[in-house]
Design a protein around this motif. Structure first.
Motif, short mmCIF file in Angstrom:
data_model
loop_
_atom_site.label_atom_id
_atom_site.label_comp_id
_atom_site.label_asym_id
_atom_site.label_seq_id
_atom_site.Cartn_x
_atom_site.Cartn_y
_atom_site.Cartn_z
N THR A 279 62.75 -78.37 53.51
CA THR A 279 64.10 -78.10 52.69
C THR A 279 63.99 -78.78 51.41
O THR A 279 63.87 -79.82 51.11
CB THR A 279 65.34 -78.39 53.22
OG1 THR A 279 65.39 -77.84 54.64
CG2 THR A 279 66.52 -77.93 52.79
N ILE A 280 64.12 -77.92 50.27
CA ILE A 280 64.30 -78.42 48.92
C ILE A 280 65.74 -78.20 48.62
O ILE A 280 66.35 -77.46 48.70
CB ILE A 280 63.28 -77.24 48.03
CG1 ILE A 280 62.01 -77.45 48.05
CG2 ILE A 280 63.47 -77.88 46.55
CD1 ILE A 280 61.04 -76.38 47.61
N ARG A 281 66.03 -79.47 48.12
CA ARG A 281 67.51 -79.48 47.75
C ARG A 281 67.60 -79.81 46.17
O ARG A 281 67.39 -80.94 45.65
CB ARG A 281 68.04 -80.73 48.29
CG ARG A 281 68.32 -80.57 49.82
CD ARG A 281 68.59 -81.73 50.49
NE ARG A 281 69.09 -81.53 51.93
CZ ARG A 281 67.88 -81.60 52.96
NH1 ARG A 281 66.58 -81.95 52.54
NH2 ARG A 281 68.20 -81.14 54.05
N GLU B 224 70.21 -75.07 48.84
CA GLU B 224 69.19 -75.48 49.03
C GLU B 224 68.04 -74.23 49.42
O GLU B 224 68.49 -73.25 49.64
CB GLU B 224 69.55 -75.98 50.66
CG GLU B 224 70.13 -77.47 50.70
CD GLU B 224 70.41 -78.03 51.71
OE1 GLU B 224 71.00 -78.92 51.82
OE2 GLU B 224 70.19 -77.19 52.95
N GLU B 225 66.92 -74.50 49.50
CA GLU B 225 65.85 -73.38 49.86
C GLU B 225 64.85 -74.09 50.85
O GLU B 225 64.60 -75.11 50.95
CB GLU B 225 64.68 -73.35 48.57
CG GLU B 225 65.64 -72.69 47.50
CD GLU B 225 64.91 -72.48 46.25
OE1 GLU B 225 63.65 -72.16 46.48
OE2 GLU B 225 65.18 -72.59 45.09
N GLU B 226 64.69 -72.96 51.91
CA GLU B 226 63.85 -73.42 53.15
C GLU B 226 62.36 -73.10 52.78
O GLU B 226 62.23 -71.84 52.37
CB GLU B 226 64.58 -72.69 54.13
CG GLU B 226 63.95 -72.79 55.68
CD GLU B 226 64.39 -72.06 56.64
OE1 GLU B 226 64.38 -71.00 56.74
OE2 GLU B 226 65.18 -72.87 57.46
#
Length: 79
Positions: A33-35, A41-43
């Motif tokens: 997960t990019i925060r 947030e991007e999975e």
């Protein structure tokens, strides 16, 4: 560990692989997960081949660093 044993440690659903977006929608697993500082947030999702490759890389790194390898955590750091 066999390929299928590794794949069985993940939950799969249709999605786009971060390494192969041109494949379109394929079965993928969540690997990170990019925060970002701003925005949602991007999975990050990966296809079966990429998950197996990422697990292989983690296994090699674990051996180099003398740490136990635990499959099922592609996308996570070992240390």
């Amino acid at each position: 560990m066999e390929r299928q044993q590794i794949l069985d440690r993940y939950e799969w659903r249709p999605g786009t692989c971060f390494r192969h977006p041109s494949k379109g929608e394929v079965q993928t697993a969540h690997v990170k997960t990019i925060r970002p500082r701003v925005g949602p947030e991007e999975e990050v999702r990966a296809c079966e081949d990429c998950v197996v490759q990422m697990e292989q890389e983690r296994w090699v790194e674990a051996g180099r660093n003398g740490v136990d390898y635990q499959p099922g955590h592609a996308g996570e750091t070992l240390l």
